[in-house]
Design a protein around this motif. Structure first.
Motif, PDB file in Angstrom:
ATOM      1  N   THR A  60       0.706  -1.666  -0.053  1.00 51.61           N
ATOM      2  CA  THR A  60       0.127   0.118   0.054  1.00 51.61           C
ATOM      3  C   THR A  60       0.661   1.456   0.236  1.00 51.61           C
ATOM      4  O   THR A  60       0.406   2.564  -1.351  1.00 51.61           O
ATOM      5  N   ARG A  61       2.113   1.712   0.714  1.00 55.23           N
ATOM      6  CA  ARG A  61       2.292   2.339   1.130  1.00 55.23           C
ATOM      7  C   ARG A  61       3.447   2.602  -0.472  1.00 55.23           C
ATOM      8  O   ARG A  61       4.110   3.896  -0.648  1.00 55.23           O
ATOM      9  N   ALA A  62       4.421   1.536  -0.706  1.00 53.25           N
ATOM     10  CA  ALA A  62       5.508   1.398  -1.653  1.00 53.25           C
ATOM     11  C   ALA A  62       4.289   2.080  -3.740  1.00 53.25           C
ATOM     12  O   ALA A  62       4.487   2.723  -4.456  1.00 53.25           O
ATOM     13  N   ASN A  63       2.592   2.020  -3.109  1.00 51.46           N
ATOM     14  CA  ASN A  63       1.626   2.195  -4.527  1.00 51.46           C
ATOM     15  C   ASN A  63       1.391   3.550  -4.225  1.00 51.46           C
ATOM     16  O   ASN A  63       0.519   4.003  -5.126  1.00 51.46           O
ATOM     17  N   ASN A  64       1.279   4.384  -2.790  1.00 52.95           N
ATOM     18  CA  ASN A  64       1.080   5.323  -2.585  1.00 52.95           C
ATOM     19  C   ASN A  64       1.805   6.868  -3.591  1.00 52.95           C
ATOM     20  O   ASN A  64       2.162   7.310  -2.669  1.00 52.95           O
ATOM     21  N   THR A  65       1.392   6.247  -4.854  1.00 47.53           N
ATOM     22  CA  THR A  65       2.204   7.604  -5.586  1.00 47.53           C
ATOM     23  C   THR A  65       0.963   7.454  -6.961  1.00 47.53           C
ATOM     24  O   THR A  65       0.345   7.095  -7.009  1.00 47.53           O
ATOM     25  N   LYS A  66       1.381   8.806  -7.997  1.00 45.74           N
ATOM     26  CA  LYS A  66       0.929   8.885  -8.956  1.00 45.74           C
ATOM     27  C   LYS A  66       1.210   8.380  -9.399  1.00 45.74           C
ATOM     28  O   LYS A  66       0.859   7.737 -11.275  1.00 45.74           O
ATOM     29  N   THR A  67       2.895   8.056  -9.344  1.00 50.37           N
ATOM     30  CA  THR A  67       3.956   7.526 -10.681  1.00 50.37           C
ATOM     31  C   THR A  67       3.392   6.295 -10.438  1.00 50.37           C
ATOM     32  O   THR A  67       3.116   5.314  -9.673  1.00 50.37           O
ATOM     33  N   GLY A  80       9.272   2.126 -12.013  1.00 49.39           N
ATOM     34  CA  GLY A  80       9.602   1.271 -11.120  1.00 49.39           C
ATOM     35  C   GLY A  80       9.237   0.510 -10.186  1.00 49.39           C
ATOM     36  O   GLY A  80       9.822   2.069  -9.614  1.00 49.39           O
ATOM     37  N   ALA A  81      10.332  -0.608 -10.069  1.00 48.31           N
ATOM     38  CA  ALA A  81       9.784  -1.020  -8.305  1.00 48.31           C
ATOM     39  C   ALA A  81      10.951  -2.222  -8.483  1.00 48.31           C
ATOM     40  O   ALA A  81      11.278  -2.697  -9.081  1.00 48.31           O
ATOM     41  N   LYS A 112       2.165  -6.981  -6.661  1.00 45.54           N
ATOM     42  CA  LYS A 112       0.666  -6.387  -6.633  1.00 45.54           C
ATOM     43  C   LYS A 112       1.542  -4.494  -6.848  1.00 45.54           C
ATOM     44  O   LYS A 112       0.485  -3.777  -6.468  1.00 45.54           O
ATOM     45  N   LEU A 113       1.907  -4.930  -7.615  1.00 49.50           N
ATOM     46  CA  LEU A 113       3.381  -3.694  -7.934  1.00 49.50           C
ATOM     47  C   LEU A 113       2.821  -2.543  -8.856  1.00 49.50           C
ATOM     48  O   LEU A 113       2.521  -3.081 -10.225  1.00 49.50           O
ATOM     49  N   LYS A 114       2.372  -1.546  -8.961  1.00 50.51           N
ATOM     50  CA  LYS A 114       1.697  -1.184  -9.733  1.00 50.51           C
ATOM     51  C   LYS A 114       2.516   0.244 -11.036  1.00 50.51           C
ATOM     52  O   LYS A 114       2.908   1.336 -10.654  1.00 50.51           O
ATOM     53  N   VAL A 115       3.870  -0.488 -11.830  1.00 47.02           N
ATOM     54  CA  VAL A 115       4.316   0.000 -12.290  1.00 47.02           C
ATOM     55  C   VAL A 115       4.575  -0.544 -13.615  1.00 47.02           C
ATOM     56  O   VAL A 115       4.212  -1.872 -13.691  1.00 47.02           O
ATOM     57  N   GLY A 116       5.612   0.155 -14.060  1.00 44.56           N
ATOM     58  CA  GLY A 116       5.782  -0.080 -15.830  1.00 44.56           C
ATOM     59  C   GLY A 116       6.844  -1.141 -15.595  1.00 44.56           C
ATOM     60  O   GLY A 116       6.900  -2.352 -16.625  1.00 44.56           O
ATOM     61  N   ASN A 117       7.611  -1.492 -14.495  1.00 44.08           N
ATOM     62  CA  ASN A 117       8.810  -2.612 -14.998  1.00 44.08           C
ATOM     63  C   ASN A 117       9.307  -2.087 -13.134  1.00 44.08           C
ATOM     64  O   ASN A 117       9.020  -2.354 -11.454  1.00 44.08           O
TER      65      ASN A 117
END
Length: 487
Positions: free
Chosen positions: A403-410, A413-414, A430-435
């Motif tokens: 939840t904290r990692a995804n708490n951003t508008k960007t 990557g992760a 569960k990570l909402k990133v492109g990479n």
């Protein structure tokens, strides 16, 4: 005034000109930047005008049809030859790249080597026609045709590497390319574009250096067919709005606030070394760098102690043994100072480093700095630092840290750091990133699609999908002449 530079004319690294239609093009006005490591003036660079833009766009359109007709393998051969000569002359480019970016020798050489690697990597890709259906009564094929004129607008942190990503895909797919470097770092780009004239016909590769007024002239131009931009989110939004007026294609690779999740089963010293290697490369001025380090509470103290020990060994400067240089631009230096002032004002614990610039060094130098477990609402956590200032944060529960990692508008990557591959799979899904990287970070290559989610990007670069982004898709339906079609 224009000067022809076809053939093997030696490159002069003291004078810099725009390149339009295969010729050096002088401008009535010039500007210069400062060396961020010494604050000494760099050479004069051209200040492009609306007339320069119009001439370059006309030349690019004139060259586009002929370049598109050059067979794919011949275009790839030209790109490889350009890459080979860039490699041979790389030390010349390294020296000027250092003066404009402040990169230590290790990272200036790395950027040039990566340019060569990417250009060669694109040449191993292909984009053949796709046979969708092949039956006696009907054949359906999709092919990809070049858009025409592509503009690459490139930032100051990796000015030549990022342009080679854009240029390689554009040229390979049969487009012409207009290179618009950052006003902060035009020099190495100009010389690479000048070198390119030996390998590509006039108008195929051009460069226009100028100030911030130059970009809108290109994005709004009706005869530019695509803009590929790497840079900040606010500027990316303006570019997208500008491109919408002519419905030109746009690819945006924007900022990110990449989290790294360090799990409790890691080897602290090993992980700290790998994280530190990435985070302090080029003083942290990398869009896909880790910006927030979430470390499980069971190993938090050990990982923090290990990275503090690593930071103590990092040497600052430009020489052969230096690892971290200055901040490239005064504007970004001032921004990072404001983040550090907020750290000091709010009384956060500084594990190592300083909230003040380094007074014993002349340029825009900041100490590599670790902030020990600041609150999640701190500016140093919420905002993209793009610098050598790194927050370390504790976590205990998987759901909470995601939840904290995804708490951003960007969502650029992760990374996840663990020996437990089942845990890695749970977290990465569960990570909402492109990479997403597992036990590594910031690895990219030309045959793999690169994209950002949410406000980190629009469209894709690299890989086959990156080539397709530079093309129009065309589907062809073919039936026998005597076939009767039933609708």
């Amino acid at each position: 005034m224009a000067t022809n530079i076809r053939g093997n004319t030696p490159l002069c690294f003291d004078t810099f000109h725009n390149i339009i239609d295969g010729e050096l093009s002088c401008t009535a006005e010039t500007r210069h930047t400062v060396n961020p490591a010494t604050l000494e003036n760099n050479p004069d660079a051209p200040l492009g005008t609306v007339d320069d833009v119009n001439r370059a766009v006309r030349a690019a359109n004139r060259a586009a049809d002929a370049w598109a007709k050059v067979p794919w393998d011949e275009r790839a051969c030209a790109i490889r030859s350009f890459a080979d000569t860039t490699e041979q002359k790389s030390e010349d480019f390294v020296r000027i790249l250092q003066k404009e970016t402040g990169k230590p020798m290790i990272w200036a050489r790395h950027e040039l080597a990566t340019c060569v690697k990417y250009l060669r990597g694109f040449c191993r890709l292909s984009l053949p026609e796709e046979v969708i259906e092949d039956a006696a009564e009907r054949k359906v094929v999709t092919r990809y045709t070049p858009l025409g004129v592509i503009v690459g607008i490139v930032p100051w942190n990796y000015p030549v590497q990022l342009s080679c990503v854009k240029m390689g895909a554009a040229l390979l797919t049969g487009n012409t390319y207009i290179w618009k470097p950052s006003p902060h770092t035009p020099y190495c780009s100009i010389k690479l574009a000048e070198l390119a004239q030996r390998f590509f016909p006039p108008g195929v590769v051009q460069i226009l250096s100028g100030d911030n007024d130059l970009g809108p002239l290109l994005t709004e131009h009706p005869d530019v067919h695509m803009v590929s931009f790497t840079g900040s989110i606010p500027v990316g939004k303006k570019i997208m709005e500008s491109c919408s007026k002519t419905l030109k294609r746009v690819v945006l690779e924007l900022g990110g606030n990449d989290p790294a999740i360090v799990c409790k089963d890691v080897n602290p010293a090993d992980v700290a070394a790998k994280i530190g290697f990435v985070c302090f490369c080029h003083a942290g001025q990398i869009c896909i760098n880790m910006k927030r380090i979430y470390v499980h509470e069971a190993v938090y103290d050990d990982v923090l102690a290990a990275i503090v020990g690593l930071v103590q060994t990092l040497k600052l400067g430009l020489g052969e043994d230096a690892y971290m240089g200055p901040i490239t631009t005064k504007e970004h230096f001032e921004y990072l100072k404001s983040l550090l002032e907020d750290v000091e004002r709010r009384g956060f614990n500084v594990a190592i480093g300083s909230t003040k610039p380094l007074s014993d060094m002349k340029g825009y130098y900041l100490a590599p700095t670790i902030i020990d477990n600041p609150p999640d609402d701190a500016r140093i956590v919420v905002e993209e630092q793009l610098g050598p200032v790194l927050p370390f944060l504790k976590w205990r529960d998987e759901t909470d840290v995601i939840t904290r990692a995804n708490n951003t508008k960007t969502g650029l990557g992760a990374s996840v750091w663990t020996r437990d591959m089942e845990q890695a799979e749970r977290l990465r899904k569960k990570l909402k990133v492109g990479n997403v990287w597992i036990n590594t970070h910031a690895e990219i290559q030309t045959n793999i699609t690169f994209a950002g989610h949410r406000e980190s990007g629009f469209g894709v670069a690299m890989g086959i999908n990156g080539l397709k982004a530079c093309c129009n898709a065309q589907s062809i339906y073919t039936r026998p002449a005597d076939a009767i079609v039933q609708y």
